[in-house]
Each structure stands twice: as structure tokens, then as C-alpha cells.
Design a protein around this motif. Sequence first.
Motif, PDB file in Angstrom:
ATOM      1  N   GLU A   1      35.915  43.788  44.237  1.00 14.20           N
ATOM      2  CA  GLU A   1      35.926  42.340  44.435  1.00 14.20           C
ATOM      3  C   GLU A   1      37.347  41.786  44.321  1.00 14.20           C
ATOM      4  N   ALA A   2      38.160  42.357  43.430  1.00 14.06           N
ATOM      5  CA  ALA A   2      39.563  41.929  43.315  1.00 14.06           C
ATOM      6  C   ALA A   2      40.317  42.243  44.606  1.00 14.06           C
ATOM      7  N   ILE A   3      40.095  43.438  45.157  1.00 10.99           N
ATOM      8  CA  ILE A   3      40.762  43.828  46.403  1.00 10.99           C
ATOM      9  C   ILE A   3      40.309  42.918  47.544  1.00 10.99           C
ATOM     10  N   ALA A   4      39.001  42.678  47.635  1.00  5.81           N
ATOM     11  CA  ALA A   4      38.475  41.807  48.688  1.00  5.81           C
ATOM     12  C   ALA A   4      39.009  40.389  48.533  1.00  5.81           C
ATOM     13  N   TRP A   5      39.069  39.894  47.299  1.00  6.88           N
ATOM     14  CA  TRP A   5      39.592  38.547  47.053  1.00  6.88           C
ATOM     15  C   TRP A   5      41.048  38.452  47.478  1.00  6.88           C
ATOM     16  N   LYS A   6      41.819  39.475  47.151  1.00  9.32           N
ATOM     17  CA  LYS A   6      43.247  39.488  47.502  1.00  9.32           C
ATOM     18  C   LYS A   6      43.441  39.393  49.012  1.00  9.32           C
ATOM     19  N   TYR A   7      42.704  40.198  49.775  1.00 10.66           N
ATOM     20  CA  TYR A   7      42.875  40.193  51.234  1.00 10.66           C
ATOM     21  C   TYR A   7      42.227  38.974  51.881  1.00 10.66           C
ATOM     22  N   ARG A   8      41.161  38.469  51.303  1.00 13.56           N
ATOM     23  CA  ARG A   8      40.526  37.268  51.858  1.00 13.56           C
ATOM     24  C   ARG A   8      41.416  36.047  51.701  1.00 13.56           C
ATOM     25  N   THR A   9      42.068  35.923  50.561  1.00 10.64           N
ATOM     26  CA  THR A   9      42.896  34.747  50.294  1.00 10.64           C
ATOM     27  C   THR A   9      44.318  34.898  50.797  1.00 10.64           C
ATOM     28  N   GLY A  10      44.778  36.138  51.004  1.00 10.42           N
ATOM     29  CA  GLY A  10      46.159  36.364  51.411  1.00 10.42           C
ATOM     30  C   GLY A  10      47.137  36.240  50.264  1.00 10.42           C
ATOM     31  N   ALA A  11      46.637  36.247  49.047  1.00  7.91           N
ATOM     32  CA  ALA A  11      47.489  36.110  47.864  1.00  7.91           C
ATOM     33  C   ALA A  11      48.251  37.403  47.601  1.00  7.91           C
ATOM     34  N   ALA A  12      49.331  37.281  46.850  1.00  9.07           N
ATOM     35  CA  ALA A  12      50.084  38.460  46.419  1.00  9.07           C
ATOM     36  C   ALA A  12      49.307  39.161  45.308  1.00  9.07           C
ATOM     37  N   TRP A  13      49.559  40.443  45.104  1.00  9.19           N
ATOM     38  CA  TRP A  13      48.840  41.195  44.082  1.00  9.19           C
ATOM     39  C   TRP A  13      48.896  40.530  42.704  1.00  9.19           C
ATOM     40  N   PRO A  14      50.063  40.099  42.225  1.00  4.76           N
ATOM     41  CA  PRO A  14      50.098  39.502  40.880  1.00  4.76           C
ATOM     42  C   PRO A  14      49.329  38.183  40.747  1.00  4.76           C
ATOM     43  N   GLU A  15      48.912  37.592  41.862  1.00  3.09           N
ATOM     44  CA  GLU A  15      48.187  36.324  41.811  1.00  3.09           C
ATOM     45  C   GLU A  15      46.672  36.498  41.652  1.00  3.09           C
ATOM     46  N   ILE A  16      46.206  37.746  41.582  1.00  2.00           N
ATOM     47  CA  ILE A  16      44.777  37.987  41.372  1.00  2.00           C
ATOM     48  C   ILE A  16      44.415  37.456  39.982  1.00  2.00           C
ATOM     49  N   PRO A  17      43.358  36.631  39.871  1.00  2.00           N
ATOM     50  CA  PRO A  17      42.986  36.062  38.563  1.00  2.00           C
ATOM     51  C   PRO A  17      42.584  37.142  37.551  1.00  2.00           C
ATOM     52  N   VAL A  18      43.365  37.265  36.496  1.00  5.75           N
ATOM     53  CA  VAL A  18      43.131  38.298  35.476  1.00  5.75           C
ATOM     54  C   VAL A  18      41.789  38.090  34.783  1.00  5.75           C
ATOM     55  N   GLU A  19      41.448  36.848  34.459  1.00  4.21           N
ATOM     56  CA  GLU A  19      40.210  36.588  33.723  1.00  4.21           C
ATOM     57  C   GLU A  19      38.975  36.930  34.543  1.00  4.21           C
ATOM     58  N   ARG A  20      39.093  36.942  35.849  1.00  5.40           N
ATOM     59  CA  ARG A  20      37.948  37.222  36.712  1.00  5.40           C
ATOM     60  C   ARG A  20      37.887  38.681  37.153  1.00  5.40           C
TER      61      ARG A  20
ATOM     62  N   LEU B   1      43.098  50.920  44.997  1.00  8.91           N
ATOM     63  CA  LEU B   1      43.182  50.848  46.457  1.00  8.91           C
ATOM     64  C   LEU B   1      44.016  52.011  46.996  1.00  8.91           C
ATOM     65  N   ASN B   2      45.176  52.237  46.406  1.00  7.59           N
ATOM     66  CA  ASN B   2      46.042  53.336  46.850  1.00  7.59           C
ATOM     67  C   ASN B   2      45.420  54.699  46.593  1.00  7.59           C
ATOM     68  N   ARG B   3      44.840  54.892  45.418  1.00 10.97           N
ATOM     69  CA  ARG B   3      44.225  56.185  45.075  1.00 10.97           C
ATOM     70  C   ARG B   3      43.102  56.511  46.052  1.00 10.97           C
ATOM     71  N   TRP B   4      42.262  55.530  46.333  1.00 11.36           N
ATOM     72  CA  TRP B   4      41.143  55.783  47.241  1.00 11.36           C
ATOM     73  C   TRP B   4      41.598  55.920  48.686  1.00 11.36           C
ATOM     74  N   SER B   5      42.719  55.366  49.044  1.00 13.21           N
ATOM     75  CA  SER B   5      43.269  55.579  50.381  1.00 13.21           C
ATOM     76  C   SER B   5      43.729  57.026  50.526  1.00 13.21           C
ATOM     77  N   VAL B   6      44.397  57.530  49.502  1.00 13.35           N
ATOM     78  CA  VAL B   6      44.927  58.890  49.543  1.00 13.35           C
ATOM     79  C   VAL B   6      43.811  59.930  49.505  1.00 13.35           C
ATOM     80  N   ASP B   7      42.804  59.725  48.648  1.00 11.90           N
ATOM     81  CA  ASP B   7      41.765  60.756  48.498  1.00 11.90           C
ATOM     82  C   ASP B   7      40.654  60.666  49.550  1.00 11.90           C
ATOM     83  N   GLY B   8      40.715  59.694  50.451  1.00 11.34           N
ATOM     84  CA  GLY B   8      39.759  59.616  51.550  1.00 11.34           C
ATOM     85  C   GLY B   8      38.505  58.806  51.270  1.00 11.34           C
ATOM     86  N   THR B   9      38.441  58.132  50.129  1.00 11.32           N
ATOM     87  CA  THR B   9      37.254  57.340  49.800  1.00 11.32           C
ATOM     88  C   THR B   9      37.037  56.234  50.812  1.00 11.32           C
TER      89      THR B   9
END
Length: 146
Positions: A38-57, A68-76
Amino acid sequence: MGDRQVLSDEAWAWLEPLLPDRAPRRGGRWRDHRQVIEAIAWKYRTGAAWPEIPVERFGPWQTAYERLNRWSVDGTWARVLGAAHADADARGELDWLVAADSSLVRVHQHGAAARRIGGNAATAVGPEPLPPDRTGGWVESQEFRS
């Protein structure tokens, strides 16, 4: 936004079995996959920078970024996309028509500065045909032009 979820429960039920086990071979348990996705989806949906992801949520942005990077590399992500394609195709919701518009195709770097005779490639007049007694070799063509 409050407590609204980015992924529906139906989408999560489909996605969860495709993800790796939350208990890695070394170290502790991973943060909840749903929260990270949900954090990854929120980041790409809003176009926000990574550090702007709401920590409390969503928790620390580094967790979402690293997952995101780990699952890109391992083929997930490739497996998830393949499963999504297969499911959509089985339901008849996927159209496999592919079209390439030539206005979007870039020219090769060596062809970009090519000299033109006139007009564009489709309407350019080609060279005069050689007489039947000529083979068209380089030396002959130099003699023929003289």
C-alpha cells in the motif's frame, strides 16, 4: 485520507498468495506485506517522493523502497504481473493487440544525421538505375559519374 486502504480486500486476497513468505531465512519477520504494498501504491499514485510516504500510516519509507527493489531483483513483481496477465486473459479481459506508431520510434544514432536527397524517406527520389552493362560496384560507379 484517514484509515482508507489503497488495496481492496478482494485485490489483497488475490495478491497475497503470490508474495514471498514473511519469515525470511535470516533475521526477523518482515513488516506486513499489505502495508508495504500500500505504501508503494500510494507513492506511485500520488507521485510523491519516497521520504514523503506517511510514516504513521505505512511505516518507514526505506522499508517500502527496499522491498520494491528486492522484489524487482528476485522476480516477485514479474510473477505477479504474469499471474495478472493469465487471470485477465482467462476472463477475456485482455486484448493482445500491439501496434507501433512510427512517430514514436526513434532513429538509430547513425541514421539521425543522414544526408537526404530530397523530401522524406517515403517520397525521396532514388538514384538513377545503372545501364545494363554496369554491375554497380564502387569503382564502376565512380567511373560512371565522371
